[in-house]
Each structure stands twice: as C-alpha cells, then as structure tokens.
Design an enzyme around this catalytic site. Structure first.
Site, PDB file in Angstrom:
ATOM      1  N   ASN A   8      -5.060  70.915  52.793  1.00  0.00           N
ATOM      2  CA  ASN A   8      -6.430  71.730  52.932  1.00  0.00           C
ATOM      3  C   ASN A   8      -6.573  71.385  53.874  1.00  0.00           C
ATOM      4  OD1 ASN A   8      -9.693  71.833  51.530  1.00  0.00           O
ATOM      5  ND2 ASN A   8      -9.104  70.510  50.057  1.00  0.00           N
ATOM      6  N   TRP A   9      -7.339  71.641  54.188  1.00  0.00           N
ATOM      7  CA  TRP A   9      -7.431  71.294  55.140  1.00  0.00           C
ATOM      8  C   TRP A   9      -9.784  70.964  55.719  1.00  0.00           C
ATOM      9  CZ3 TRP A   9      -6.167  75.402  60.200  1.00  0.00           C
ATOM     10  CH2 TRP A   9      -4.518  75.474  60.294  1.00  0.00           C
ATOM     11  N   LYS A  10     -10.053  71.607  55.103  1.00  0.00           N
ATOM     12  CA  LYS A  10     -11.147  70.814  54.437  1.00  0.00           C
ATOM     13  C   LYS A  10     -12.135  71.365  55.426  1.00  0.00           C
ATOM     14  CE  LYS A  10     -10.350  66.517  51.924  1.00  0.00           C
ATOM     15  NZ  LYS A  10     -10.231  65.689  51.215  1.00  0.00           N
ATOM     16  N   HIS A  93     -12.909  71.582  42.851  1.00  0.00           N
ATOM     17  CA  HIS A  93     -12.076  70.429  44.049  1.00  0.00           C
ATOM     18  C   HIS A  93     -12.935  68.895  43.887  1.00  0.00           C
ATOM     19  CE1 HIS A  93     -11.828  67.686  47.431  1.00  0.00           C
ATOM     20  NE2 HIS A  93     -10.029  67.862  47.775  1.00  0.00           N
ATOM     21  N   GLU A 163      -5.842  65.663  40.649  1.00  0.00           N
ATOM     22  CA  GLU A 163      -6.403  65.085  42.124  1.00  0.00           C
ATOM     23  C   GLU A 163      -7.072  63.630  41.555  1.00  0.00           C
ATOM     24  OE1 GLU A 163      -6.290  66.986  45.834  1.00  0.00           O
ATOM     25  OE2 GLU A 163      -7.967  67.181  45.032  1.00  0.00           O
ATOM     26  N   GLY A 169      -7.934  61.354  49.923  1.00  0.00           N
ATOM     27  CA  GLY A 169      -7.979  60.306  51.169  1.00  0.00           C
ATOM     28  C   GLY A 169      -8.451  58.641  51.421  1.00  0.00           C
ATOM     29  N   SER A 207      -3.603  61.419  49.004  1.00  0.00           N
ATOM     30  CA  SER A 207      -2.739  60.474  50.130  1.00  0.00           C
ATOM     31  C   SER A 207      -1.191  60.918  50.281  1.00  0.00           C
ATOM     32  CB  SER A 207      -2.617  58.389  49.632  1.00  0.00           C
ATOM     33  OG  SER A 207      -4.911  58.725  49.596  1.00  0.00           O
ATOM     34  N   GLY A 228      -4.532  67.560  52.421  1.00  0.00           N
ATOM     35  CA  GLY A 228      -5.295  66.705  52.259  1.00  0.00           C
ATOM     36  C   GLY A 228      -5.090  66.459  54.144  1.00  0.00           C
ATOM     37  N   GLY A 229      -5.239  65.295  54.314  1.00  0.00           N
ATOM     38  CA  GLY A 229      -5.515  64.748  55.477  1.00  0.00           C
ATOM     39  C   GLY A 229      -3.728  65.034  55.979  1.00  0.00           C
TER      40      GLY A 229
HETATM   41  C1  PEP Z   1      -7.592  66.315  49.136  1.00  0.00           C
HETATM   42  O1  PEP Z   1      -8.965  66.452  49.206  1.00  0.00           O
HETATM   43  O2  PEP Z   1      -7.268  67.465  48.321  1.00  0.00           O
HETATM   44  C2  PEP Z   1      -6.705  65.550  48.935  1.00  0.00           C
HETATM   45  C3  PEP Z   1      -5.453  65.821  48.197  1.00  0.00           C
HETATM   46  O3  PEP Z   1      -6.795  64.801  50.554  1.00  0.00           O
HETATM   47  P1  PEP Z   1      -5.825  63.532  50.675  1.00  0.00           P
HETATM   48  O4  PEP Z   1      -4.515  63.974  50.894  1.00  0.00           O
HETATM   49  O5  PEP Z   1      -6.743  63.594  52.444  1.00  0.00           O
HETATM   50  O6  PEP Z   1      -5.910  62.560  50.078  1.00  0.00           O
END
Ligand code: PEP
Length: 249
Positions: A8-10, A93, A163, A169, A207, A228-229
């Site tokens: 998920n590149w946001k 989300h 999640e 994050g 994370s 995400g990140g």
């Molecule tokens: C997300 O926002 O879906 C996510 C999992 O972010 P991150 O991996 O950065 O915690």
C-alpha cells in the site's frame, strides 16, 4: 498464492520514483514469488504503474473506492479503477477511518457495491492501542466484523487485513503468537457472521519489514501481509515476498 503480499503505497511515489521502484523490485524478486505480489499505487499513478509493470505477474489494486460514479466531485469510482487495471481494492483502512471519518457502515456499503460490480476486496480492521492494552481486541474486532459483513454473501476471494492501528507505521507489532490467535479468531467470526459461512484469507498489516516477515509467515493463520512503509522500496518489498515463498502454500 495470488495477492498475498500487498504493498500500500498510500500517498507516495512520483513518475520518476515509480520507475526506480520497479527496477529494484525486478532485480530482487524471485520468479516464483511474483504471482503473490500486488501493489496499490496512488490513483493518479495507476496508469503509469500498469504500463511500467507491463506483463509482469503483479496485481494492481486501488487504495479505496467510492460507492458510485456520477455527481460525486473528487471521488474515484469502481468503474474508473477497473478501467485502469485494478483487480481489487482495499477498503476500511484505518487512515480512511481516522482521517476521513469513515464508519463501519460506510465500509459495509463499499463492500456490497464492490461485490456487486465484481471488484475483489481486501477489508482492513484493527483495534486502537488502548483496546489492545486493556485486552479488548477481540470485542473490538467482533464489533467491526459484525457491522460490516453480518449476513453478507461474501465473494470467494474476500480478504481481511488485520491491522492493529497502533502497529501501523510505528515499528511496534503484537507478538507473533498473538497475531496468529487473532487471525484464527477473525476466520471463526467471519465464518459465523457471513451469510455463506465463508472462511476468509487473513493477512497481517502493521510495521512488516524484511526483518520480521520470516517469523510472521511461520504462523499458521497468517495468509500474507499488507505492507505500507516497507513497500515503498522495490528491493525491500521483493525481499518480503521472497520470504513468503517459504510458507510453501
Ligand atoms: C498500512 O498502513 O497498511 C501499513 C501496514 O503500514 P506500515 O507497514 O507502514 O505499518
């Protein structure tokens, strides 16, 4: 193993960075791991990213969808997402919920419309930190599941992303065995709540990096990851997808 490792590149990326991402991804992904991968770029880059990845076996998804097209200024329809190659969409989300005020009822509405229009869905659920700390995670998730899917005939590929909000994050994760227990719980509750007693695929998000993915994927009820990140770097994303191969599904 379709769409088990989802990036998920946001609201990130650029015309230039997206090309670098794919080069890094391609140089590091094992051939047999590609089909488990999917990415959700920002809407405005969907077309470019579809072209860059060309015929590589990576699925493309949207980060959200709206319930209708037409007079809805600023929104993105399922039809438009499909036009640009999206095979699925994330809904619910926690950033949509906390920053844009989406409720479980909004998420349910999106789910129903998406299923009607044959768009596959990855639905996010997860508890705030105070609920985790007070041992209220299961009740919180039960409530979210009940409000979103009760009596819904779920599509065969309906997927839940668990999640925990406090893990997104932050570099903090629940213990691996806790994640597994919650995934089992989610599967049971979705089975007893949905109209067609469906047992969904449950992927974990919060994370995930190439440092912790191997341990995570050892857990029986972890069917993949929403990232995400760490998905913003093509090499890191490829490393995580490669580790999923060891799951031997
Ligand atoms: C997300 O926002 O879906 C996510 C999992 O972010 P991150 O991996 O950065 O915690």
């Amino acid at each position: 193993m379709d769409r088990s490792i989802i990036g998920n590149w946001k609201s990130n990326g650029s015309l230039e960075l997206n090309k670098i991402w794919f080069k890094d991804f391609q140089e590091n992904i094992k051939d047999s791991a590609i089909s488990s991968t999917a990415i959700c770029p920002p809407y405005l880059y969907l077309d470019q990213v579809s072209n860059i990845i060309n015929k590589a076996n990576i699925s493309i998804g949207s980060q959200d969808i709206d319930i209708s097209n037409g007079a809805r200024t600023g929104s993105i329809s399922i039809e438009a997402c499909k036009d640009l190659g999206c095979q699925f969409s994330i809904i619910g989300h926690s950033e949509r919920r906390t920053l844009f005020g989406e409720t479980d009822l909004n998420v349910r509405e999106k789910l129903l419309v998406a299923q009607d229009k044959k768009m596959s869905i990855v639905m996010c659920i997860g508890e705030p930190e105070e609920d985790y700390l007070s041992g209220n995670t299961k009740d919180y998730l039960f409530n979210q599941i009940n409000k979103t899917i009760k009596n819904v005939d779920l599509a065969e590929d309906f997927t839940i992303a668990y999640e925990p909000i406090w893990a997104i994050g932050t570099g903090k994760l629940p213990k691996m065995h806790e994640i597994n227990t919650i995934h089992k719980y989610i599967k049971d509750i979705v089975q007893s709540t949905s109209k067609n007693s469906m047992v969904p695929k449950v992927i974990y998000g919060g994370s995930v990096t190439s440092e912790n993915a191997e341990e995570l994927f050892k857990e029986d009820c972890v069917d993949g990851a929403l990232i995400g990140g760490a998905s913003l770097n093509g090499k890191e994303f490829a490393k995580i997808a490669n580790q999923f191969l060891n799951k031997g599904l």
